[in-house]
Motif scaffolding. Structure first.
Motif, PDB file in Angstrom:
ATOM      1  N   TRP A 173      38.292 125.705  27.900  1.00 44.29           N
ATOM      2  CA  TRP A 173      38.065 125.345  29.299  1.00 44.29           C
ATOM      3  C   TRP A 173      37.242 124.062  29.351  1.00 44.29           C
ATOM      4  N   PRO A 174      37.721 123.011  30.031  1.00 44.78           N
ATOM      5  CA  PRO A 174      37.117 121.691  29.864  1.00 44.78           C
ATOM      6  C   PRO A 174      35.867 121.425  30.689  1.00 44.78           C
ATOM      7  N   ARG A 175      35.586 122.237  31.693  1.00 42.25           N
ATOM      8  CA  ARG A 175      34.534 121.853  32.632  1.00 42.25           C
ATOM      9  C   ARG A 175      33.267 122.671  32.447  1.00 42.25           C
ATOM     10  N   GLU A 176      32.152 121.998  32.537  1.00 41.24           N
ATOM     11  CA  GLU A 176      30.861 122.653  32.669  1.00 41.24           C
ATOM     12  C   GLU A 176      30.481 122.610  34.140  1.00 41.24           C
ATOM     13  N   PRO A 177      30.297 123.757  34.786  1.00 39.32           N
ATOM     14  CA  PRO A 177      29.992 123.736  36.217  1.00 39.32           C
ATOM     15  C   PRO A 177      28.708 122.973  36.512  1.00 39.32           C
ATOM     16  N   LEU A 178      28.718 122.257  37.644  1.00 37.85           N
ATOM     17  CA  LEU A 178      27.497 121.630  38.121  1.00 37.85           C
ATOM     18  C   LEU A 178      26.568 122.699  38.671  1.00 37.85           C
ATOM     19  N   ALA A 179      25.290 122.387  38.724  1.00 36.75           N
ATOM     20  CA  ALA A 179      24.321 123.342  39.247  1.00 36.75           C
ATOM     21  C   ALA A 179      24.694 123.715  40.679  1.00 36.75           C
ATOM     22  N   ALA A 180      24.811 125.009  40.946  1.00 35.75           N
ATOM     23  CA  ALA A 180      25.235 125.474  42.265  1.00 35.75           C
ATOM     24  C   ALA A 180      24.915 126.958  42.379  1.00 35.75           C
ATOM     25  N   PRO A 181      24.906 127.495  43.607  1.00 37.30           N
ATOM     26  CA  PRO A 181      24.819 128.947  43.754  1.00 37.30           C
ATOM     27  C   PRO A 181      26.009 129.615  43.075  1.00 37.30           C
ATOM     28  N   ASP A 182      25.925 130.914  42.886  1.00 36.66           N
ATOM     29  CA  ASP A 182      27.017 131.626  42.213  1.00 36.66           C
ATOM     30  C   ASP A 182      28.298 131.652  43.032  1.00 36.66           C
ATOM     31  N   VAL A 183      28.165 131.690  44.354  1.00 37.28           N
ATOM     32  CA  VAL A 183      29.313 131.878  45.227  1.00 37.28           C
ATOM     33  C   VAL A 183      29.317 130.792  46.304  1.00 37.28           C
ATOM     34  N   TYR A 184      30.481 130.218  46.546  1.00 34.25           N
ATOM     35  CA  TYR A 184      30.625 129.204  47.590  1.00 34.25           C
ATOM     36  C   TYR A 184      30.403 129.788  48.979  1.00 34.25           C
ATOM     37  N   THR A 185      29.749 129.027  49.835  1.00 37.49           N
ATOM     38  CA  THR A 185      29.682 129.292  51.264  1.00 37.49           C
ATOM     39  C   THR A 185      29.917 127.973  51.991  1.00 37.49           C
ATOM     40  N   PRO A 186      30.488 127.993  53.210  1.00 38.59           N
ATOM     41  CA  PRO A 186      30.727 126.746  53.931  1.00 38.59           C
ATOM     42  C   PRO A 186      29.463 125.929  54.187  1.00 38.59           C
ATOM     43  N   GLY A 187      28.315 126.567  54.175  1.00 40.73           N
ATOM     44  CA  GLY A 187      27.071 125.849  54.413  1.00 40.73           C
ATOM     45  C   GLY A 187      26.379 125.354  53.166  1.00 40.73           C
ATOM     46  N   CYS A 188      27.055 125.361  52.019  1.00 40.66           N
ATOM     47  CA  CYS A 188      26.391 125.007  50.754  1.00 40.66           C
ATOM     48  C   CYS A 188      25.997 123.529  50.692  1.00 40.66           C
ATOM     49  N   GLY A 189      26.679 122.672  51.426  1.00 43.86           N
ATOM     50  CA  GLY A 189      26.350 121.245  51.432  1.00 43.86           C
ATOM     51  C   GLY A 189      26.823 120.474  50.217  1.00 43.86           C
ATOM     52  N   LEU A 190      27.566 121.095  49.329  1.00 45.95           N
ATOM     53  CA  LEU A 190      27.993 120.458  48.084  1.00 45.95           C
ATOM     54  C   LEU A 190      29.393 119.869  48.215  1.00 45.95           C
ATOM     55  N   VAL A 191      29.631 118.767  47.526  1.00 47.04           N
ATOM     56  CA  VAL A 191      30.946 118.122  47.474  1.00 47.04           C
ATOM     57  C   VAL A 191      31.108 117.524  46.082  1.00 47.04           C
ATOM     58  N   ASN A 192      32.304 117.613  45.529  1.00 51.11           N
ATOM     59  CA  ASN A 192      32.605 116.982  44.251  1.00 51.11           C
ATOM     60  C   ASN A 192      32.213 115.500  44.321  1.00 51.11           C
ATOM     61  N   PRO A 193      31.302 115.034  43.483  1.00 49.45           N
ATOM     62  CA  PRO A 193      30.860 113.634  43.575  1.00 49.45           C
ATOM     63  C   PRO A 193      31.976 112.629  43.345  1.00 49.45           C
ATOM     64  N   HIS A 194      33.054 113.030  42.676  1.00 53.21           N
ATOM     65  CA  HIS A 194      34.165 112.112  42.430  1.00 53.21           C
ATOM     66  C   HIS A 194      34.937 111.784  43.705  1.00 53.21           C
ATOM     67  N   LEU A 195      34.719 112.537  44.778  1.00 54.85           N
ATOM     68  CA  LEU A 195      35.403 112.251  46.042  1.00 54.85           C
ATOM     69  C   LEU A 195      34.790 111.056  46.766  1.00 54.85           C
ATOM     70  N   GLY A 196      33.601 110.632  46.370  1.00 52.35           N
ATOM     71  CA  GLY A 196      32.996 109.451  46.966  1.00 52.35           C
ATOM     72  C   GLY A 196      32.006 109.767  48.066  1.00 52.35           C
ATOM     73  N   ALA A 197      31.487 108.691  48.673  1.00 54.84           N
ATOM     74  CA  ALA A 197      30.393 108.817  49.637  1.00 54.84           C
ATOM     75  C   ALA A 197      30.843 109.337  50.989  1.00 54.84           C
ATOM     76  N   PHE A 198      32.098 109.074  51.362  1.00 51.36           N
ATOM     77  CA  PHE A 198      32.503 109.418  52.726  1.00 51.36           C
ATOM     78  C   PHE A 198      32.517 110.928  52.984  1.00 51.36           C
ATOM     79  N   PRO A 199      33.179 111.760  52.159  1.00 51.49           N
ATOM     80  CA  PRO A 199      33.136 113.201  52.412  1.00 51.49           C
ATOM     81  C   PRO A 199      31.722 113.770  52.337  1.00 51.49           C
ATOM     82  N   ALA A 200      30.912 113.277  51.402  1.00 53.94           N
ATOM     83  CA  ALA A 200      29.542 113.779  51.273  1.00 53.94           C
ATOM     84  C   ALA A 200      28.746 113.516  52.540  1.00 53.94           C
ATOM     85  N   ALA A 201      28.926 112.322  53.122  1.00 54.99           N
ATOM     86  CA  ALA A 201      28.206 111.991  54.344  1.00 54.99           C
ATOM     87  C   ALA A 201      28.688 112.840  55.512  1.00 54.99           C
ATOM     88  N   LEU A 202      29.998 113.080  55.584  1.00 53.52           N
ATOM     89  CA  LEU A 202      30.502 113.891  56.697  1.00 53.52           C
ATOM     90  C   LEU A 202      30.011 115.328  56.609  1.00 53.52           C
TER      91      LEU A 202
END
Length: 280
Positions: free
Chosen positions: A86-115
């Motif tokens: 398995w190629p990926r090491e997970p980034l630091a995050a809670p165990d389970v996703y929630t819509p309010g987590c505030g996290l975005v894949n950094p490779h998507l760039g600044a625009f989604p993170a800002a939104l």
């Protein structure tokens, strides 16, 4: 030169986006000049003209987990070579996703993170491939997204006669083409995420998109374009794109293969994963 709100607003008007929901893929560096107000200025230019702005807000590196050893949880023809580590090491995050987590894949760039950080943002319920939105139709666009229905926001976008807007990026970033793949009859790939009760569940995700530029001749006549600074803006009507592309992919499944070596493209062209256990 500095890119101002006036430049952005003029582009929104030229492309006929006012009052519509718009799925935005943007590379802010493509403007080639400073953007006054940064990523928020682009969102403001759209929202101020009545648009609802929708973005991919994916979190695979945060919440994706390795495939379980159980064979039923490892569908065949799933775009993965299970024999490889398995190629990926997970980034630091809670165990389970929630819509309010505030996290975005950094490779998507600044625009989604800002939104995602904006007040009043609405975000879908998919642990790996959520969409987020702001504006008058934001809640309605993302409401039905779930781990077993990843592209519900894109169907809602099409139902509202929305647009896909590419700013400084190519068709390989045009997410609505993944929905066209699904509508052509392909099964979406399966990946793994943790549920609130500690289980690992199968969820829907998209395929490789690097071959999507091969659809450019089909999409060219449906696009409206303008330029802001050095950035080319390309707007497509989502409903028309889906109606045009889905039957073509059904007839020519290999059309969007990026290379002969790409396992994901080969498996997608063959119809996608062979089901084993239910999603979710």
């Amino acid at each position: 030169m500095t890119i101002t709100a006036e430049h952005l607003g003029r582009a929104v008007d030229e492309l006929g986006l006012a009052g519509r929901p718009v799925l935005v893929h943007a590379a802010l560096r493509s403007f080639g000049e400073p953007l006054d107000g940064g990523a928020d200025a682009l969102t403001d230019a759209l929202v101020d003209r009545g648009c609802t702005v929708l973005v991919p807000a994916f979190t695979e590196p945060h919440f994706g987990v390795a495939p379980p050893p159980s064979p039923p949880m490892r569908p065949a023809r799933n775009g993965i070579d299970y024999s490889r580590p398995w190629p990926r090491e997970p980034l630091a995050a809670p165990d389970v996703y929630t819509p309010g987590c505030g996290l975005v894949n950094p490779h998507l760039g600044a625009f989604p993170a800002a939104l995602v950080a904006r007040p009043g943002v609405h975000r879908g319920g998919h642990p790996l491939n959520s969409f987020a939105a702001v504006g008058p139709d934001a809640a309605a666009l993302v409401r039905d997204q779930s781990p077993v229905d990843v592209y519900a926001p894109l169907r809602a976008l099409a139902e509202r006669d929305g647009r896909s807007l590419l700013i400084g990026v190519g068709l390989n970033r045009m997410t609505v083409l993944h929905l066209a793949e699904q509508q052509s009859g392909r099964r979406l790939f399966r990946r793994w995420a943790r549920t609130g009760d500690g289980r690992t569940a199968l969820v829907e995700v998209g395929s490789c998109s690097e071959g999507f530029p091969r659809l450019e001749p089909l999409l060219r006549a449906r696009a409206r374009t303008t330029t802001v600074g050095a950035a080319r803006w390309l707007a497509h009507p989502v409903r028309e794109v889906l109606a045009a592309v889905a039957p073509v992919l059904a007839a020519e499944p290999g059309l969007t293969r990026c290379s002969a070596e790409c396992l994901a493209c080969a498996h997608a062209a063959s119809g996608g994963p062979v089901e084993t256990v239910p999603l979710g």
